[in-house]
Design a protein around this motif. Structure first.
Motif, PDB file in Angstrom:
ATOM      1  N   LEU A   5      -4.894   5.136 -10.484  1.00 58.99           N
ATOM      2  CA  LEU A   5      -3.443   5.268 -10.634  1.00 58.99           C
ATOM      3  C   LEU A   5      -2.726   4.841  -9.351  1.00 58.99           C
ATOM      4  O   LEU A   5      -1.695   4.173  -9.404  1.00 58.99           O
ATOM      5  CB  LEU A   5      -3.074   6.708 -11.007  1.00 58.99           C
ATOM      6  N   GLN A   6      -3.266   5.240  -8.199  1.00 60.89           N
ATOM      7  CA  GLN A   6      -2.674   4.843  -6.927  1.00 60.89           C
ATOM      8  C   GLN A   6      -2.743   3.328  -6.746  1.00 60.89           C
ATOM      9  O   GLN A   6      -1.779   2.706  -6.288  1.00 60.89           O
ATOM     10  CB  GLN A   6      -3.381   5.537  -5.756  1.00 60.89           C
ATOM     11  N   LEU A   7      -3.864   2.762  -7.109  1.00 63.83           N
ATOM     12  CA  LEU A   7      -4.029   1.313  -7.013  1.00 63.83           C
ATOM     13  C   LEU A   7      -3.053   0.583  -7.925  1.00 63.83           C
ATOM     14  O   LEU A   7      -2.409  -0.402  -7.532  1.00 63.83           O
ATOM     15  CB  LEU A   7      -5.475   0.924  -7.346  1.00 63.83           C
ATOM     16  N   ALA A   8      -2.884   1.053  -9.138  1.00 63.33           N
ATOM     17  CA  ALA A   8      -1.949   0.445 -10.089  1.00 63.33           C
ATOM     18  C   ALA A   8      -0.519   0.581  -9.580  1.00 63.33           C
ATOM     19  O   ALA A   8       0.279  -0.361  -9.678  1.00 63.33           O
ATOM     20  CB  ALA A   8      -2.103   1.085 -11.468  1.00 63.33           C
ATOM     21  N   ALA A   9      -0.165   1.745  -9.035  1.00 66.83           N
ATOM     22  CA  ALA A   9       1.189   1.951  -8.506  1.00 66.83           C
ATOM     23  C   ALA A   9       1.446   1.024  -7.315  1.00 66.83           C
ATOM     24  O   ALA A   9       2.536   0.449  -7.188  1.00 66.83           O
ATOM     25  CB  ALA A   9       1.379   3.416  -8.108  1.00 66.83           C
ATOM     26  N   ALA A  10       0.455   0.877  -6.443  1.00 68.04           N
ATOM     27  CA  ALA A  10       0.603  -0.012  -5.288  1.00 68.04           C
ATOM     28  C   ALA A  10       0.767  -1.459  -5.737  1.00 68.04           C
ATOM     29  O   ALA A  10       1.615  -2.193  -5.215  1.00 68.04           O
ATOM     30  CB  ALA A  10      -0.598   0.131  -4.362  1.00 68.04           C
ATOM     31  N   LEU A  11      -0.006  -1.885  -6.705  1.00 64.54           N
ATOM     32  CA  LEU A  11       0.100  -3.242  -7.226  1.00 64.54           C
ATOM     33  C   LEU A  11       1.460  -3.484  -7.867  1.00 64.54           C
ATOM     34  O   LEU A  11       2.086  -4.518  -7.653  1.00 64.54           O
ATOM     35  CB  LEU A  11      -1.031  -3.509  -8.234  1.00 64.54           C
ATOM     36  N   LEU A  12       1.939  -2.500  -8.631  1.00 64.39           N
ATOM     37  CA  LEU A  12       3.254  -2.605  -9.255  1.00 64.39           C
ATOM     38  C   LEU A  12       4.349  -2.699  -8.194  1.00 64.39           C
ATOM     39  O   LEU A  12       5.283  -3.491  -8.318  1.00 64.39           O
ATOM     40  CB  LEU A  12       3.495  -1.405 -10.178  1.00 64.39           C
TER      41      LEU A  12
END
Length: 135
Positions: A5-12
């Motif tokens: 989730l953190q990785l997805a949020a950072a990518l977004l």
């Protein structure tokens, strides 16, 4: 799962910042596309500037434009945009083969060297008339 989730949020967030930068036209390496683009830049700088002649730098980072009143504008890349100054004197103009180096009276504008190829000598000669009395 939490790491994903953190990785997805950072990518977004990165994609969102890239989109905002593109919308604000930040960064990049702007070039003068063609003579019509140089004409538009001149008209943007001086409303109603009726461009008759254009000399584009070979790398398309600068240009000289002349109007029907014999006014000459120097356009140069300035960050991600373009800056323009009217040339009123030939004092800061130096010809070196195919290169025309121009220093304006505005110290903040700096010195600009344009690769004008065969047009360099023609423009250098025409700039010698700047500041002289007109009939």
């Amino acid at each position: 799962m939490h790491v994903l989730l953190q990785l997805a949020a950072a990518l977004l967030a990165i994609l969102l910042l890239g989109w905002v930068a593109r919308k604000l036209q930040l960064g990049g390496d702007p070039r003068i596309a063609d003579e019509d683009h140089a004409r538009a830049l001149a008209d943007e700088a001086v409303c109603g500037f009726d461009t008759l002649a254009v000399a584009l730098d070979r790398a398309r980072v600068g240009a000289l434009v002349r109007d029907s009143q014999d006014r000459v504008l120097l356009i140069r890349q300035h960050g991600s945009h373009f800056a323009t100054r009217e040339l009123t004197s030939h004092a800061g103009v130096r010809l070196d083969g195919r290169f025309l180096t121009i220093t304006t009276q505005d110290k903040r504008f700096g010195t600009v060297t344009l690769d004008l190829g065969d047009q360099a000598q023609v423009w250098a000669a025409s700039l010698r008339r700047l500041g002289s009395a007109r009939p």
